[in-house]
Write a protein that holds these residues in place. Structure first.
Motif, PDB file in Angstrom:
ATOM      1  N   LYS A  93       0.823  -1.196   0.000  1.00 36.63           N
ATOM      2  CA  LYS A  93       0.000   0.000   0.000  1.00 36.63           C
ATOM      3  C   LYS A  93       0.862   1.253   0.000  1.00 36.63           C
ATOM      4  N   THR A  94       1.939   1.220   0.759  1.00 39.49           N
ATOM      5  CA  THR A  94       2.865   2.358   0.766  1.00 39.49           C
ATOM      6  C   THR A  94       3.494   2.549  -0.608  1.00 39.49           C
ATOM      7  N   LEU A  95       3.973   1.444  -1.181  1.00 35.62           N
ATOM      8  CA  LEU A  95       4.616   1.534  -2.490  1.00 35.62           C
ATOM      9  C   LEU A  95       3.636   1.984  -3.583  1.00 35.62           C
ATOM     10  N   LEU A  96       2.382   1.580  -3.445  1.00 38.73           N
ATOM     11  CA  LEU A  96       1.363   1.927  -4.448  1.00 38.73           C
ATOM     12  C   LEU A  96       0.703   3.271  -4.185  1.00 38.73           C
ATOM     13  N   GLY A  97       1.075   3.925  -3.067  1.00 37.80           N
ATOM     14  CA  GLY A  97       0.476   5.201  -2.739  1.00 37.80           C
ATOM     15  C   GLY A  97      -0.962   5.096  -2.280  1.00 37.80           C
ATOM     16  N   GLU A  98      -1.341   3.950  -1.711  1.00 35.53           N
ATOM     17  CA  GLU A  98      -2.710   3.743  -1.243  1.00 35.53           C
ATOM     18  C   GLU A  98      -2.928   4.257   0.176  1.00 35.53           C
ATOM     19  N   VAL A  99      -1.865   4.699   0.828  1.00 38.01           N
ATOM     20  CA  VAL A  99      -2.001   5.205   2.204  1.00 38.01           C
ATOM     21  C   VAL A  99      -1.620   6.667   2.267  1.00 38.01           C
TER      22      VAL A  99
END
Length: 99
Positions: A93-99
């Motif tokens: 999620k961090t890598l995908l910018g979901e947070v």
């Protein structure tokens, strides 16, 4: 020196071999973690979210089944894998910018 548990006759040998196995497990966890980062890269290009509940279910079931196949407590190891999965999803999620 690598020994089986049955071959160990002293606590020093037991400890040495537990440390050896722990080291090997960490190498495998590091390899597993490298796939988590790559999964995020691939998911990003495909528009797949970090958390894919069906895959989570599959991985947990695999952990349970694999543990039992080795004579281990499937429920216990499934719970360990649940923690691994949760951490992996948070990282993705961090890598995908979901947070």
């Amino acid at each position: 020196m690598a020994k089986t548990a049955a071959d160990c006759t002293t606590m020093a040998e037991i400890r040495e071999n537990i440390d050896r196995v722990d080291h090997a497990l960490m190498a495998l966890f590091a390899e597993r973690w490298s796939f988590i980062g790559r999964a995020a890269e691939i998911k990003s290009g495909l528009g797949i979210p970090a958390d894919v509940p069906e895959r989570v279910r599959q991985v947990r079931e695999n952990a349970h089944r694999n543990a039992e196949a080795h004579g281990l407590d499937g429920d216990f190891y499934e719970e360990i894998w649940a923690q691994l999965i949760d951490r992996a999803i948070a990282h993705e999620k961090t890598l995908l910018g979901e947070v």
